[in-house]
Design an enzyme around this catalytic site. Structure first.
Site, PDB file in Angstrom:
ATOM      1  N   PRO A  37       0.922  -1.211  -0.138  1.00  0.00           N
ATOM      2  CA  PRO A  37      -0.012   0.145   0.056  1.00  0.00           C
ATOM      3  C   PRO A  37       0.891   1.298  -0.015  1.00  0.00           C
ATOM      4  CG  PRO A  37      -0.007  -0.964   2.148  1.00  0.00           C
ATOM      5  CD  PRO A  37       0.596  -2.035   1.137  1.00  0.00           C
ATOM      6  N   ASN A  38       0.346   2.378  -0.942  1.00  0.00           N
ATOM      7  CA  ASN A  38       0.907   3.571  -0.992  1.00  0.00           C
ATOM      8  C   ASN A  38       2.178   3.734  -1.601  1.00  0.00           C
ATOM      9  OD1 ASN A  38      -1.464   5.038   0.688  1.00  0.00           O
ATOM     10  ND2 ASN A  38      -0.531   3.744   2.331  1.00  0.00           N
ATOM     11  N   ARG A  92       5.102  10.937  -2.625  1.00  0.00           N
ATOM     12  CA  ARG A  92       4.568  10.602  -1.175  1.00  0.00           C
ATOM     13  C   ARG A  92       5.947  10.802  -0.181  1.00  0.00           C
ATOM     14  NH1 ARG A  92       4.632   4.426   1.522  1.00  0.00           N
ATOM     15  NH2 ARG A  92       3.974   4.917   3.564  1.00  0.00           N
ATOM     16  N   TYR A 121      10.989   8.978   1.467  1.00  0.00           N
ATOM     17  CA  TYR A 121      11.068   7.865   0.321  1.00  0.00           C
ATOM     18  C   TYR A 121      11.752   8.129  -0.879  1.00  0.00           C
ATOM     19  CZ  TYR A 121       7.771   5.723   3.496  1.00  0.00           C
ATOM     20  OH  TYR A 121       6.979   5.136   4.564  1.00  0.00           O
ATOM     21  N   ASN A 139       8.107  -5.430  -0.589  1.00  0.00           N
ATOM     22  CA  ASN A 139       7.865  -4.355   0.370  1.00  0.00           C
ATOM     23  C   ASN A 139       6.400  -4.273   0.618  1.00  0.00           C
ATOM     24  OD1 ASN A 139       7.470  -2.152   1.760  1.00  0.00           O
ATOM     25  ND2 ASN A 139       8.965  -0.952   0.264  1.00  0.00           N
ATOM     26  N   ALA A 184       2.899  -0.656   5.036  1.00  0.00           N
ATOM     27  CA  ALA A 184       2.335  -0.816   6.542  1.00  0.00           C
ATOM     28  C   ALA A 184       1.859  -2.058   6.870  1.00  0.00           C
ATOM     29  CB  ALA A 184       1.350   0.241   6.546  1.00  0.00           C
ATOM     30  N   GLU A 186      12.244  -9.314   2.433  1.00  0.00           N
ATOM     31  CA  GLU A 186      11.681  -8.350   2.838  1.00  0.00           C
ATOM     32  C   GLU A 186      12.538  -7.001   2.760  1.00  0.00           C
ATOM     33  OE1 GLU A 186      10.581  -8.418   7.022  1.00  0.00           O
ATOM     34  OE2 GLU A 186      10.126  -6.405   7.136  1.00  0.00           O
ATOM     35  N   HIS A 224      12.497  -2.326   2.641  1.00  0.00           N
ATOM     36  CA  HIS A 224      11.889  -1.180   3.232  1.00  0.00           C
ATOM     37  C   HIS A 224      12.923  -0.260   2.618  1.00  0.00           C
ATOM     38  CE1 HIS A 224       9.168  -3.151   5.525  1.00  0.00           C
ATOM     39  NE2 HIS A 224      10.176  -3.745   6.121  1.00  0.00           N
ATOM     40  N   ARG A 237      12.672   5.019  12.898  1.00  0.00           N
ATOM     41  CA  ARG A 237      11.412   5.676  12.715  1.00  0.00           C
ATOM     42  C   ARG A 237      10.521   5.496  14.060  1.00  0.00           C
ATOM     43  NH1 ARG A 237       9.112   5.077   6.914  1.00  0.00           N
ATOM     44  NH2 ARG A 237       7.634   6.763   7.744  1.00  0.00           N
TER      45      ARG A 237
HETATM   46  C1  DQA Z   1       7.845   1.017   4.388  1.00  0.00           C
HETATM   47  C2  DQA Z   1       8.224   1.298   5.632  1.00  0.00           C
HETATM   48  C3  DQA Z   1       6.534   0.935   6.097  1.00  0.00           C
HETATM   49  O1  DQA Z   1       6.830   1.363   7.535  1.00  0.00           O
HETATM   50  C4  DQA Z   1       5.615   2.164   5.509  1.00  0.00           C
HETATM   51  O2  DQA Z   1       4.576   1.848   6.039  1.00  0.00           O
HETATM   52  C5  DQA Z   1       5.750   2.095   4.182  1.00  0.00           C
HETATM   53  C6  DQA Z   1       7.120   2.006   3.445  1.00  0.00           C
HETATM   54  C7  DQA Z   1       9.516   1.508   3.444  1.00  0.00           C
HETATM   55  O3  DQA Z   1       9.421   1.110   2.393  1.00  0.00           O
HETATM   56  O4  DQA Z   1      10.079   2.151   4.287  1.00  0.00           O
HETATM   57  O5  DQA Z   1       4.689   2.036   3.564  1.00  0.00           O
HETATM   58  O6  DQA Z   1       7.761  -0.246   3.957  1.00  0.00           O
END
Ligand code: DQA
Length: 143
Positions: free
Chosen positions: A9-10, A17, A22, A72, A75, A96, A98, A105
């Site tokens: 998501p997102n 964003r 990011y 990735n 959240a 995994e 990020h 964070r």
């Molecule tokens: C994320 C870190 C997550 O906590 C966050 O909700 C994201 C992006 C990252 O790529 O740093 O959406 O996965």
């Protein structure tokens, strides 16, 4: 060698964003450069969904068809037992990823529900985290 990148998501809004966290690059542009880099070596595929079930369906689809998956989960990383179960249910190893260093964070981002189901975790290197994950999968394959 076939590797799928799955974004949660997102992450469709990368480049727009929270660029201070990011970065300012769209994922599609980064992905095109990554495909070029691995041309002739690795076939890369990309999927993004804002929906938990969409990510799970894609893990099921790709998990028996690819040599590895870079995930990735956004959240959902911090909440989804269902995604952890999906990772455990498939054949392909999952790395995994990020973009941000989640450990620097808010505390809510320090715990991952999915790490224990993954082959490994890469976090904090910006979009380069995805390339590092591809390299990890290549190294696993040739080990
Ligand atoms: C994320 C870190 C997550 O906590 C966050 O909700 C994201 C992006 C990252 O790529 O740093 O959406 O996965």
């Amino acid at each position: 060698m076939k590797i799928a990148i799955i974004n949660g998501p997102n992450l469709n809004l990368l480049g727009v964003r929270e660029p201070e966290i990011y970065g300012g690059q769209r994922f599609e542009d980064y992905f095109a450069a990554l495909c070029k880099r691995y041309e002739g070596t690795v076939q890369l595929e990309y999927f993004q969904s804002n929906v938990e079930g969409g990510i799970i369906d894609e893990l099921h689809r790709r998990g028996f068809d690819c040599d590895g998956i870079v995930l990735n989960a956004g959240a959902y990383t911090h909440t989804s037992l269902a995604i952890a179960d999906a990772i455990r249910s498939i054949a392909a190893p999952v790395v995994e990823v990020h973009i941000s260093n989640v450990h620097k964070r808010e505390p809510v981002r320090h715990h991952s529900m999915i790490s224990c189901a993954c082959a490994g975790v890469i976090a904090g290197f910006g979009l380069d985290s995805y390339r590092l994950a591809v390299e990890a999968l290549l190294a696993m394959k040739s080990a």
